[in-house]
Design an enzyme around this catalytic site. Structure first.
Site, short mmCIF file in Angstrom:
data_model
loop_
_atom_site.label_atom_id
_atom_site.label_comp_id
_atom_site.label_asym_id
_atom_site.label_seq_id
_atom_site.Cartn_x
_atom_site.Cartn_y
_atom_site.Cartn_z
N GLU A 111 7.41 9.00 -3.78
CA GLU A 111 8.13 10.00 -2.72
C GLU A 111 8.80 9.86 -2.61
O GLU A 111 9.88 10.68 -1.60
CB GLU A 111 6.81 10.22 -2.08
CG GLU A 111 5.73 10.65 -2.11
CD GLU A 111 3.54 10.28 -1.49
OE1 GLU A 111 3.76 9.24 -0.73
OE2 GLU A 111 3.41 11.02 -1.19
N GLU A 131 -2.68 7.36 -5.20
CA GLU A 131 -3.26 7.31 -3.84
C GLU A 131 -4.26 7.46 -3.45
O GLU A 131 -4.99 7.04 -2.69
CB GLU A 131 -2.64 8.05 -2.82
CG GLU A 131 -1.55 7.89 -1.97
CD GLU A 131 -0.36 8.05 -3.76
OE1 GLU A 131 -0.24 8.44 -4.47
OE2 GLU A 131 1.37 7.88 -2.70
C1 LIG Z 1 1.64 6.92 1.99
C2 LIG Z 1 1.00 7.03 0.44
O1 LIG Z 1 1.17 8.00 -0.28
C3 LIG Z 1 0.65 5.95 -0.07
C4 LIG Z 1 0.98 5.13 -0.93
O2 LIG Z 1 1.44 4.72 -1.54
S1 LIG Z 1 -0.67 3.82 -1.45
C5 LIG Z 1 -0.08 2.54 -2.18
C6 LIG Z 1 0.60 3.30 -3.71
N1 LIG Z 1 0.99 2.11 -4.36
C7 LIG Z 1 0.20 1.69 -5.61
O3 LIG Z 1 -1.12 1.84 -5.35
C8 LIG Z 1 0.23 -0.18 -6.16
C9 LIG Z 1 -0.75 -0.94 -6.24
N2 LIG Z 1 -0.19 -1.93 -7.06
C10 LIG Z 1 -0.13 -2.22 -8.24
O4 LIG Z 1 -0.78 -1.20 -8.62
C11 LIG Z 1 0.19 -3.53 -9.01
O5 LIG Z 1 0.48 -4.00 -7.57
C12 LIG Z 1 1.83 -2.98 -9.45
C13 LIG Z 1 1.04 -1.69 -10.65
C14 LIG Z 1 3.03 -2.36 -8.05
C15 LIG Z 1 2.50 -4.25 -9.56
O6 LIG Z 1 1.87 -5.39 -10.48
P1 LIG Z 1 1.84 -6.96 -10.30
O7 LIG Z 1 3.50 -6.38 -10.89
O8 LIG Z 1 1.05 -7.23 -11.27
O9 LIG Z 1 2.11 -7.38 -9.52
P2 LIG Z 1 0.62 -7.56 -8.15
O10 LIG Z 1 0.46 -9.08 -9.05
O11 LIG Z 1 -0.60 -6.39 -8.81
O12 LIG Z 1 0.92 -7.63 -6.69
C16 LIG Z 1 1.81 -8.05 -6.33
C17 LIG Z 1 0.96 -8.42 -4.63
O13 LIG Z 1 1.12 -7.19 -3.96
C18 LIG Z 1 -0.11 -6.84 -3.76
N3 LIG Z 1 0.01 -5.20 -3.75
C19 LIG Z 1 0.30 -4.90 -4.33
N4 LIG Z 1 0.46 -3.76 -4.17
C20 LIG Z 1 0.14 -3.45 -2.72
C21 LIG Z 1 -0.28 -2.43 -2.11
N5 LIG Z 1 0.57 -1.20 -2.65
N6 LIG Z 1 -0.64 -3.04 -1.02
C22 LIG Z 1 -0.55 -4.01 -0.64
N7 LIG Z 1 -0.58 -4.90 -1.19
C23 LIG Z 1 -0.10 -4.37 -2.99
C24 LIG Z 1 -0.93 -7.32 -4.41
O14 LIG Z 1 -2.28 -7.57 -4.22
C25 LIG Z 1 -0.32 -8.74 -4.53
O15 LIG Z 1 -0.94 -9.90 -3.70
P3 LIG Z 1 -1.09 -11.42 -3.42
O16 LIG Z 1 0.51 -11.98 -4.73
O17 LIG Z 1 -1.20 -11.25 -2.50
O18 LIG Z 1 -2.05 -11.64 -5.35
#
Ligand SMILES: C[C@H](O)CC(=O)SCCNC(=O)CCNC(=O)[C@H](O)C(C)(C)COP(=O)(O)OP(=O)(O)OC[C@H]1O[C@@H](n2cnc3c(N)ncnc32)[C@H](O)[C@@H]1OP(=O)(O)O
Length: 713
Positions: A111, A131
């Protein structure tokens, strides 16, 4: 988690702001505050003419730190960040902003990029607004800017399905302006920024673009269609509808007004139970690949190139399909030419099915199919790194196969059984093999479902588990590592689900009403639909194993004995409790009355008018509390190492609604005391099947939660 952004200025007048919050550069409150400060500083400085925003170490930003969701009070001013900063300072700036995107640009991360005046990405970058996965909506302007950049149709698809696109696809749809190699990314972005400054390229403000938007009447129809689909697919969920309303509001009242509506909706949704459950579930899923005592030993997964699969039936061919799609070479062994050709043909059909479902490109079909080679006499098995036995659920046959495997495979080869329920210790007692024996249980069709149970015995080596976890990751399967036990974790929960439902039917409750009640609660399939899906034969085999190992408790249902007469039935034969057509559409099978009547007359239960008066909610309790009980037994017996693994297994294997957090999480929202009380009452009236286990009893008496693993909320 703190994090910050770093501001650097270059001699050519371009400032680089780097988001730095490793490993994913998530947007913590520190990062957002620092981004605002550095942006304001760059805008004030005379030596800065244009700004590039990027992320450190090849990762733009994984988005908002979702641990903050579900908590009241924290991050209370997200709306101000979205409007006052992203819109009124960053996007409104006269100095051009360009986003340089590598790795993830997700949620709030994307965003911020959407508000920049141009976006450059690598081909492999992952862009998306996921989200809705957390019960919220894009809250930093994504509901308004994405449709204006890529058109409403594509934006709805990305947002409602939480779909990621790579840089090349993003370029094709207009989400980014150019792609570049990772090495050149920031340089290309700086050039782009200078080009905007020199008016060689447009300074595009996404929020007010209209050229990609469909005409309003068409847009309204799309939104209405999306609403109908969402209500049909997830009738219990409110947030997709709120998101659609906010998008529509922007089209009607204008995007700026809708930005405020978006942030109000975010404030409300992020405190909802749905959001709490979904965030819990996100971390539960992440944790499945962390196995205490195994993944913390510092072992590195060995390289695996070649698999061998013994048995090309429905399960074997499905496993072969899942492996070759993940680019593994597979040797498939059958006993005779006819069975082998049938197995290879099944693999082909599975691949075509994946093409039809849009999960595999047609152009790749032949190449992928060529990774599977058929044999009749264990030829090539010595080269295999892993063998998966997938013969029928007959212990003697499996034992014979393992004897043969010992002589044909290399001494390092992992020997896996795909059994869905047989105790691995019974499969081979040979000491020499013990540390290499492991279970790989794919629930249902291995190439379609994304869950994989990795079963270990007392003797299985940690290295074998680490190898399988890496394979599971490559196959994009969520792994649940479990200790050896009849039925492992998934079938230990699945079987009671069907048993409780069958008992209700034998007491007079309508079979289809039970399915409807379960589906209205949110189960992907009601118990009888699910029995059709796995096939009668599997259920019969399960009953045999469960009665043998857990005794009388699982031996009461007459309905299973009745369906035994028709054991080939189920969805694959197009006839079970429902009748299926070629498109997998289904209607109730009028013949199922015959099964039910036979079962009722053979049953000791008798019609129970009290049960026939149950409300839908009570029906759900009666079929799901036994599942909670089974899950508690699994914790008590230490079959799983974390209660949260059962939440994931229940969602991915049993079709339990993700937005209720999984079976244990849900049970904790109801309270162990109530569940225990109900099960005690039912066990007195309806028998030992409902008897609560010691773990549940103890938690109920202490009024403590069933889940041991604490959520990160
Ligand atoms: C206001 C806004 O509109 C609202 C938002 O932004 S909502 C958030 C949107 N973001 C997401 O959904 C991202 C979710 N994450 C993912 O899909 C995957 O982590 C990724 C594709 C980014 C990366 O994958 P990968 O490289 O395998 O790393 P991955 O092992 O999953 O993550 C590393 C660490 O970060 C954490 N993490 C990942 N995304 C996170 C998030 N959004 N918030 C908090 N922790 C998160 C994981 O739990 C992991 O923690 P750990 O080391 O304690 O196990």
């Amino acid at each position: 988690m703190k994090g910050k952004t770093i501001l650097e200025t270059r001699a050519d007048g371009v400032a680089i702001i780097t988001i730095n919050n490793p490993p994913l550069n998530l947007l913590s409150s520190h990062v957002m505050l620092s981004l605002k400060e550095n942006t304001e500083q760059a805008l004030q400085r005379d030596d800065v003419k244009a700004i590039v925003i990027t992320g450190s170490k090849g990762k733009f930003s994984g988005g908002f730190d979702v641990t903050a969701f579900g908590n009241k009070g924290k991050h209370g001013k997200l709306g101000f960040f979205s409007v006052d900063f992203i819109t009124d300072i960053l996007e409104a700036a006269r100095k051009p902003f360009v986003a340089a995107i590598d790795g993830p640009a997700l949620g709030g991360g994307l965003e911020i990029a959407l508000a920049c005046h141009a976006r450059i990405s690598t081909s492999s970058a992952a862009l998306g607004l996921p989200e809705l996965r957390y019960g919220i909506l894009p809250g930093f302007g994504g509901t308004q800017r994405l449709p204006r950049l890529v058109g409403l149709r594509k934006a709805l698809e990305m947002i409602l399905k939480s779909e990621f696109v790579n840089g090349d696809d993003a370029l094709a749809m207009g989400l980014v302006d150019a792609t570049s190699s990772a090495d050149e990314l920031v340089t290309v972005a700086c050039h782009w920024a200078k080009d905007i400054l020199a008016q060689r390229r447009p300074r595009a403000v996404s929020l007010y673009r209209t050229d990609r938007l469909e005409p309003l009447p068409e847009a309204k129809m799309m939104l209405e269609h999306a609403r109908v689909k969402s209500k049909r697919q997830s009738p219990n969920l409110k947030h997709p509808l709120v998101c659609i309303d906010v998008i529509e509001d922007g089209l009607i009242r204008g995007p700026r007004a809708a930005l405020w509506k978006e942030s109000e909706a975010l404030s409300e949704l992020r405190q909802s139970d749905t959001c709490r459950s979904l965030v819990y579930y996100f971390f539960a899923r992440q944790r499945t690949s962390k196995v205490p005592g195994i993944t913390d030993m510092g072992l590195t997964p060995r390289k695996v190139n070649t698999f061998a699969v013994v048995g090309g039936g429905i399960m074997g061919s499905s496993i072969v399909t899942a492996l070759i799609v993940s680019n593994y070479r597979v040797i498939l062994k059958e006993t005779d030419e006819k069975a082998l050709q049938a197995g290879i043909e099944r693999v082909k059909v599975n691949l075509q099915d994946l093409v039809k479902k849009g999960k595999l490109a047609e152009a790749k079909l032949d190449k992928i199919h060529s990774l599977c080679q058929g044999v009749l006499h264990y030829e090539g098995f010595r080269e295999a790194d892993i063998v998966i036995e997938a013969v029928s659920e007959n212990i003697y046959l499996k034992q014979r196969v393992f004897v043969e495997l010992e002589s044909y495979c290399s001494p390092h080869c992992i020997l896996a059984s795909s059994s869905s329920m047989i105790n691995l210790n019974l499969i081979s007692e040979r000491k020499e093999l013990q540390d290499r024996i492991v279970g790989t249980h794919f629930f249902g069709q291995a190439h379609l479902l994304s869950i994989m149970e990795i079963v270990r015995t007392e003797k299985t080596s940690p290295q074998a588990i680490v190898d399988l976890l890496a394979i599971g990751k490559k196959m994009e399967k969520i792994p649940i590592v479990v200790h050896n036990s009849t039925g492992f974790a998934m079938n230990r929960m699945f079987f009671p689900y069907t048993q409780a439902a069958m008992a209700l039917v034998e007491h007079g409750v309508d079979l289809y009403r039970i399915d409807r009640a379960a589906e209205a609660f949110g189960m992907t399939m009601g118990p009888f639909r699910m029995i059709d899906f796995v096939g009668f034969e599997v259920l019969i085999a399960m009953k045999f194993q469960f009665s043998k190992n857990f005794g009388e408790r699982f031996d009461k249902s007459k309905l299973i004995s009745v369906i035994h007469e028709d054991k080939k039935a189920g969805e694959t034969t197009m006839k079970g409790f429902y009748i299926y057509d070629r498109e997998s559409k289904f209607i109730p099978n009028p013949d199922s009355k015959t099964y039910v009547n036979k079962a009722k007359s053979a049953s000791s239960f008798g019609v129970d008018y009290e049960l026939m008066k149950l409300s839908d909610e009570e029906i759900v309790e009666m079929i799901l509390f036994p599942v909670v009980n089974a899950a508690c037994c699994l914790i008590e017996e230490k079959v799983v190492v974390k209660a949260s693994d059962l939440d994931v297994a229940s969602v991915m294997g049993l079709g339990f609604p993700e937005y209720r957090g999984g079976i244990i999480y849900w049970a904790d929202t109801i309270g162990p005391k109530h569940i225990h009380l109900k099960l005690e009452q039912w066990s007195e009236t309806y028998g030992a099947f409902f008897k609560p286990c010691a773990y549940l009893a103890e938690r109920a008496s202490r009024r403590t939660s069933l889940g041991q693993a604490k959520s990160r909320l």
